[in-house]
Design an enzyme around this catalytic site. Structure first.
Site, PDB file in Angstrom:
ATOM      1  N   LYS A 165       0.864  -1.183   0.000  1.00  0.00           N
ATOM      2  CA  LYS A 165       0.000   0.000   0.000  1.00  0.00           C
ATOM      3  C   LYS A 165       0.897   1.229   0.000  1.00  0.00           C
ATOM      4  O   LYS A 165       1.623   1.481   0.963  1.00  0.00           O
ATOM      5  CB  LYS A 165      -0.920  -0.001   1.209  1.00  0.00           C
ATOM      6  CG  LYS A 165      -1.885   1.182   1.242  1.00  0.00           C
ATOM      7  CD  LYS A 165      -2.812   1.087   2.452  1.00  0.00           C
ATOM      8  CE  LYS A 165      -3.773   2.257   2.505  1.00  0.00           C
ATOM      9  NZ  LYS A 165      -4.682   2.173   3.682  1.00  0.00           N
ATOM     10  N   LYS A 179      -2.023  -1.667  -3.689  1.00  0.00           N
ATOM     11  CA  LYS A 179      -2.889  -0.482  -3.704  1.00  0.00           C
ATOM     12  C   LYS A 179      -2.018   0.766  -3.760  1.00  0.00           C
ATOM     13  O   LYS A 179      -1.091   0.886  -2.957  1.00  0.00           O
ATOM     14  CB  LYS A 179      -3.749  -0.478  -2.439  1.00  0.00           C
ATOM     15  CG  LYS A 179      -4.661   0.735  -2.306  1.00  0.00           C
ATOM     16  CD  LYS A 179      -5.434   0.686  -0.991  1.00  0.00           C
ATOM     17  CE  LYS A 179      -6.335   1.908  -0.851  1.00  0.00           C
ATOM     18  NZ  LYS A 179      -7.065   1.921   0.432  1.00  0.00           N
TER      19      LYS A 179
END
Length: 332
Positions: A200, A252
């Site tokens: 992320k 992400k």
């Protein structure tokens, strides 16, 4: 006069008709490979639009079941729930309150889904803290990794008790997967799965999401989310999470990190997902609203590109709509 040589190999043969292109397609989209993120806001009686994400709303507990029913009818694989509480504090107490908005919404969602799709929950403190960080702060105002793990464990157990089938660990704390897995197993939740937001990144593409959860963030999250310039680190984080017991790992954002996604997919022994984040959604919607791009083609192409790079499933705000297009044969 010497004639121009004709090509012997003609790749274009396989592009001649829609049926032929479909037959040889390397990357196919299926509704079950899509997960719909849903925001549920405490204290409202109807769905409220999110200005920076046209078509996306903050759901009430009353509007949530219908959204889940529509997703299930379209064949969507799952929903990921995010809570938007009325009050917040330094420790994110609402995250571990059995009557907190996310835990209540989970129970509502499980009943509405009735097994037709997987009910998943975001496991992070940022929506519940008054400072907006993903963990608790120490005396110097820094995110305390190990103290935060204790809060994640408590949050995980409450989400599991509320019926979440898959916990989305999105806080990027070191050791979060191992801590949550150990606690779940010790409390009898051996069947509750863990999705690790492994790679992320500290991205500029989260802006509209912060509007959606009414973020109170002070500063930034660069001390725990990944540096956008680092590719190897994304793979390293995914490998560590798998070793700690993650059932699924995720990259992400998706669109700007397809190289990282491909790296993780090539190495992973578990399913690999990707999150097409709010900024990616908002850019396509804005460009389409101005008539600059074909909206449907751009949506399909963007999600197909994420799948092509190696994602087994994609979290996308278009999940229900896209699933309908797929079922109707409108994605060619």
């Amino acid at each position: 006069m010497r004639s121009t040589p004709r090509p012997v190999i003609r790749p274009r043969r396989l592009r001649e008709t829609p049926a032929l292109r479909r037959l040889v397609s390397e990357t196919r989209l299926h509704p079950a490979d899509l997960v719909l993120p849903l925001f549920v806001r405490e204290g409202v009686t109807e769905a409220l639009p999110i200005a920076s994400m046209p078509g996306v709303v903050q759901h009430s507990l009353d509007s949530l079941p219908r959204a889940i029913a529509e997703a299930a009818e379209a064949g969507v694989g799952g929903v990921m729930l995010f809570g938007v509480p009325e009050t917040r504090d330094a420790r994110g107490s609402g995250a571990t309150d059995p009557n907190g908005i996310l835990n209540v919404a989970t129970r509502v969602a499980r009943e509405a889904a009735d097994g037709a799709l997987v009910v998943q929950t975001d496991l992070c403190l940022d929506e519940f803290t008054d400072h907006g960080h993903c963990g608790v702060l120490d005396a110097e105002g820094r995110v305390d990794n190990d103290a935060t793990l204790e809060r994640y464990v408590a949050m995980a157990l409450e989400q599991a008790r509320s019926g979440s089938e898959l916990l989305g660990l999105s806080g990027m704390m070191d050791g979060q997967v191992a801590a949550v897995r150990e606690a779940l197993d010790a409390d009898g939740f051996t069947g509750t799965a863990i999705l690790a937001y492994s790679a992320k990144y500290a991205s500029a593409f989260y802006g509209p999401f912060r509007d959606a959860v009414e973020s109170t963030l002070e500063g930034d999250r660069r001390t725990y989310q990944l540096d956008p310039g680092n590719r190897r680190e994304g793979l390293r984080e995914a490998v560590l999470d798998i070793e700690e017991g993650a059932d699924v790992v995720m990259v992400k954002p998706a669109g700007s990190y397809l190289d990282v996604l491909a790296d993780v997919a090539a190495a992973s022994e578990v399913p690999v997902w990707a999150y097409q984040v709010s900024g990616e959604y908002a850019m396509i919607e804005a460009a389409a609203a101005h008539g600059w791009i074909d909206r449907k083609r751009a949506v399909v192409e963007s999600v197909r590109g994420i799948r092509r790079a190696g994602a087994d499933a994609v979290l996308t705000y278009w999940a229900t709509e896209l699933a309908g297009w797929i079922r109707n044969g409108e994605t060619e």
